[in-house]
Scaffold this active site. Sequence first.
Site, short mmCIF file in Angstrom:
data_model
loop_
_atom_site.label_atom_id
_atom_site.label_comp_id
_atom_site.label_asym_id
_atom_site.label_seq_id
_atom_site.Cartn_x
_atom_site.Cartn_y
_atom_site.Cartn_z
N ARG A 1 0.92 -1.14 0.12
CA ARG A 1 -0.06 -0.04 -0.03
C ARG A 1 0.90 1.40 -0.07
NH1 ARG A 1 -3.66 3.11 3.41
NH2 ARG A 1 -5.24 4.10 2.13
N GLU B 1 0.43 4.50 0.26
CA GLU B 1 0.34 5.35 1.19
C GLU B 1 1.03 4.90 2.48
OE1 GLU B 1 -3.66 6.72 2.18
OE2 GLU B 1 -4.14 6.33 0.07
N ASP B 2 1.32 3.72 2.91
CA ASP B 2 1.91 3.13 3.94
C ASP B 2 3.43 3.15 3.87
OD1 ASP B 2 -0.70 3.12 5.05
OD2 ASP B 2 -0.65 0.94 5.09
N THR B 3 3.81 2.73 2.80
CA THR B 3 5.40 2.24 2.82
C THR B 3 6.03 2.65 1.57
OG1 THR B 3 4.54 0.04 1.48
CG2 THR B 3 4.65 0.08 4.08
N ARG B 4 5.48 3.22 0.66
CA ARG B 4 6.09 3.59 -0.76
C ARG B 4 7.50 4.59 -0.31
NH1 ARG B 4 5.05 3.29 -5.81
NH2 ARG B 4 2.76 3.45 -5.43
N GLU C 1 -4.74 -7.72 -5.96
CA GLU C 1 -3.43 -8.29 -6.25
C GLU C 1 -3.03 -9.40 -5.39
OE1 GLU C 1 -1.34 -3.83 -7.12
OE2 GLU C 1 -0.50 -5.07 -5.47
#
Length: 179
Positions: free
Chosen positions: A27, A29-32, A94
């Site tokens: 996700r 928003e959380d980890t990119r 996914e």
Amino acid sequence: MATPNLPSSLEHRSDDQWVYDIFLSFRGEDTRKSFVDHLYSALVRARIKTFRDDDALRRGENISTEILNAIRGSRISIVVFSQGYASSKRCLEELAEIVRCKNTKRHTFFPVFYHVSPTDVRKQTGTFAESFARHEERFQKDMMRVKRWRAALTEAANCSGWDLETVNGYYTIFLIKII
């Protein structure tokens, strides 16, 4: 939790069979801008052909054909479970495809639990329970989809993976082990 090992030689593959060595599911928003960027960079430096979606891919209501083809054309998938992973319909789609490929093709799957408990993923508690309450409300007429997502999460969390809670967010150890 046992630490899984990636296949010792990613270079021993048939290029006509696999488009990518690794597909990353996460996700954004959380980890990119943190863990996933570091992981992706380490994989690229190690010359491991890695698919990571970016903002250039088309966004839409349904998971794109590009993403599905990338999953199907990857030898390995690494799924980074984070607090908000289950809130994303796209992430869950996914994951369902990754689990399907794991069960029907020679596709290897590794979960990474990034500041979430494998138990929360497996049993869909905590933020995962909150996300599924919203999904069940939104998809009342398509509960089979929600059940498929739940089953995929349960199966994924039962796989040997990396629990990054145990390293207090210091993911360099993880990167060293994977590379």
